[in-house]
Design a protein around this motif. Structure first.
Motif, PDB file in Angstrom:
ATOM      1  N   LEU A  67      28.022  41.070  44.460  1.00 22.89           N
ATOM      2  CA  LEU A  67      28.734  41.572  43.267  1.00 22.89           C
ATOM      3  C   LEU A  67      28.099  42.580  42.635  1.00 22.89           C
ATOM      4  O   LEU A  67      28.617  43.699  42.160  1.00 22.89           O
ATOM      5  CB  LEU A  67      28.811  40.383  42.285  1.00 22.89           C
ATOM      6  N   ASP A 104      36.174  39.840  44.625  1.00 23.28           N
ATOM      7  CA  ASP A 104      36.592  40.253  43.265  1.00 23.28           C
ATOM      8  C   ASP A 104      37.479  41.492  43.162  1.00 23.28           C
ATOM      9  O   ASP A 104      38.276  41.690  42.305  1.00 23.28           O
ATOM     10  CB  ASP A 104      35.214  40.464  42.597  1.00 23.28           C
ATOM     11  N   LYS A 142      31.825  37.506  47.576  1.00 19.31           N
ATOM     12  CA  LYS A 142      32.024  37.514  46.269  1.00 19.31           C
ATOM     13  C   LYS A 142      32.521  39.062  45.834  1.00 19.31           C
ATOM     14  O   LYS A 142      33.311  38.956  45.007  1.00 19.31           O
ATOM     15  CB  LYS A 142      30.813  37.117  45.418  1.00 19.31           C
ATOM     16  N   ARG A 181      40.770  40.731  43.537  1.00 16.44           N
ATOM     17  CA  ARG A 181      41.522  39.964  42.040  1.00 16.44           C
ATOM     18  C   ARG A 181      41.970  41.347  41.262  1.00 16.44           C
ATOM     19  O   ARG A 181      42.557  41.084  40.168  1.00 16.44           O
ATOM     20  CB  ARG A 181      40.292  39.140  41.518  1.00 16.44           C
ATOM     21  N   GLN A 182      40.836  42.331  41.310  1.00 15.35           N
ATOM     22  CA  GLN A 182      41.185  43.413  40.509  1.00 15.35           C
ATOM     23  C   GLN A 182      42.268  44.409  40.752  1.00 15.35           C
ATOM     24  O   GLN A 182      42.525  45.210  40.262  1.00 15.35           O
ATOM     25  CB  GLN A 182      39.631  44.230  40.228  1.00 15.35           C
TER      26      GLN A 182
END
Length: 360
Positions: A227, A262, A258, A265-266
């Protein structure tokens, strides 16, 4: 470009406080690097700089050119036709790059593959295979020559040509175990760097390097990333530059997945095969960039001085857009750009790519 202008261009690019944005603003205001060099010392002093601006001498510039020649590298300025068109489209482009090898491969469709330095065996295998397949399809692979995913991507693309972008100079081999890979890339592709020959990379150089990785690419693929990682910085820069961002999904149990999960997801595209990247590249359409406007009513030095102090009051550590400052002051764009550049030379402002400004 004459030899004299080339030396002035190099000196300006290496001057303290002159990043790509200030470089473009100064060039637009004065018309040539030679004219900028004549005006530079006074600009910094009248904007409130306490000490002299560090400006490389002609001998310094000649020494850098000589060092590049000894290293077998070639200097490309952003105004030259051979400068990569994707880099030239950035807002603003890097003023110059050093290149070892054949920069012609940058004219082919390009895709970056980047990811974790401490990468899994599976992630490295995927990156190597993806790079090989894209290379066979006529795509030039761009990466950062780091350990892990970067190195695997370069290895997969070696037979078809690959571009390595370095934070240090073009002859800065890091990590040391990539010495042979560095040599092979220079022979079969290109090594690219904004830094002078002989310069060793420091931590602050890598965001600038990442901007060139994404800038040279139509699409950026993130294979593994935690991240908080440099690869996610590259993804953010790619978004800002209007490039496609793709991410390889991974197990939620692996911290290296991760960051990529992510990104998906964005809204990043999912990458599972080379076809995903080829489709993204095929559908890409870059907008023509509009350089800053310098035409308009003449502005006196006194007007710029008053505007300069008004802008200094408006700035804070929070970035604000250049357009917002134009609206807040009601001044012509050219005058605002001139005043902001002078504040930057004095260390009182920082001009960021993408038209943003912060307090210095």
């Amino acid at each position: 470009m004459t030899d004299e202008e080339r030396l002035a261009w190099l000196r300006l690019a290496r001057t303290e406080q002159v990043g790509p944005v200030a470089f473009e603003n100064l060039l637009g205001r004065y018309g040539s690097a030679r004219a900028v060099m004549d005006a530079l010392p006074d600009l910094a002093q009248r904007a409130g700089r306490s000490g002299p601006l560090r400006i490389p001498s002609l001998d310094d510039a000649r020494r850098e050119l000589d060092a590049g020649t000894r290293a077998g590298a070639r200097l490309f300025c952003s105004c030259e036709p051979a400068f990569p068109y994707l880099l030239a489209a950035l807002d603003p482009p890097p003023p110059l790059i050093w290149v070892l090898g054949d920069l012609a491969i940058a004219s082919r469709p390009t895709a970056a593959i980047v990811g974790a330095r401490v990468a899994s065996a599976g992630g490295q295998k995927f990156a190597r295979g993806l790079a090989a397949q894209l290379g066979e399809a006529g795509v030039t692979i761009v990466s950062g020559l780091a350990r892990g995913i970067d190195g695997a991507a370069h290895l997969g693309a070696l037979p078809t040509g690959t571009i390595a972008v370095l934070g240090g100079g073009p002859d800065d081999i890091y990590p040391p175990e990539h010495a042979d890979l560095h040599r092979q890339i220079a022979e079969r592709g290109a090594i690219v760097s904004e830094s002078p020959p002989g310069y060793r990379a420091q931590a602050r150089d890598f965001p600038r390097r990442n901007r060139i990785i994404s800038g040279l690419s139509l699409a950026v693929v993130i294979v593994e990333a935690e991240l908080r990682s440099g690869s996610l910085i590259t993804a953010r820069l790619a978004n800002e530059q209007g490039r496609e961002v793709l991410a390889v999904p991974g197990s939620p149990l692996d911290p290296r997945a991760k960051g990529t999960n992510d990104l998906i997801r964005q809204g990043a595209q999912m990458c599972e095969t080379a076809d995903d990247v080829l489709t993204a590249i095929r559908d890409m359409s870059l907008r023509e960039r509009e350089p800053p406007a310098w035409k308009g009513p003449a502005v006196s030095d006194r007007d710029i001085e008053i505007l300069r102090e008004r802008l200094a009051e408006l700035l804070s550590p929070t970035p604000v857009s250049r357009d917002e400052l134009v609206r807040a002051t009601g001044a012509p764009v050219a005058a605002v750009l001139a005043a902001l550049t002078e504040l930057t030379l004095a260390g009182r402002a920082e001009l960021l790519p993408g038209g943003m400004v912060t307090q210095g």
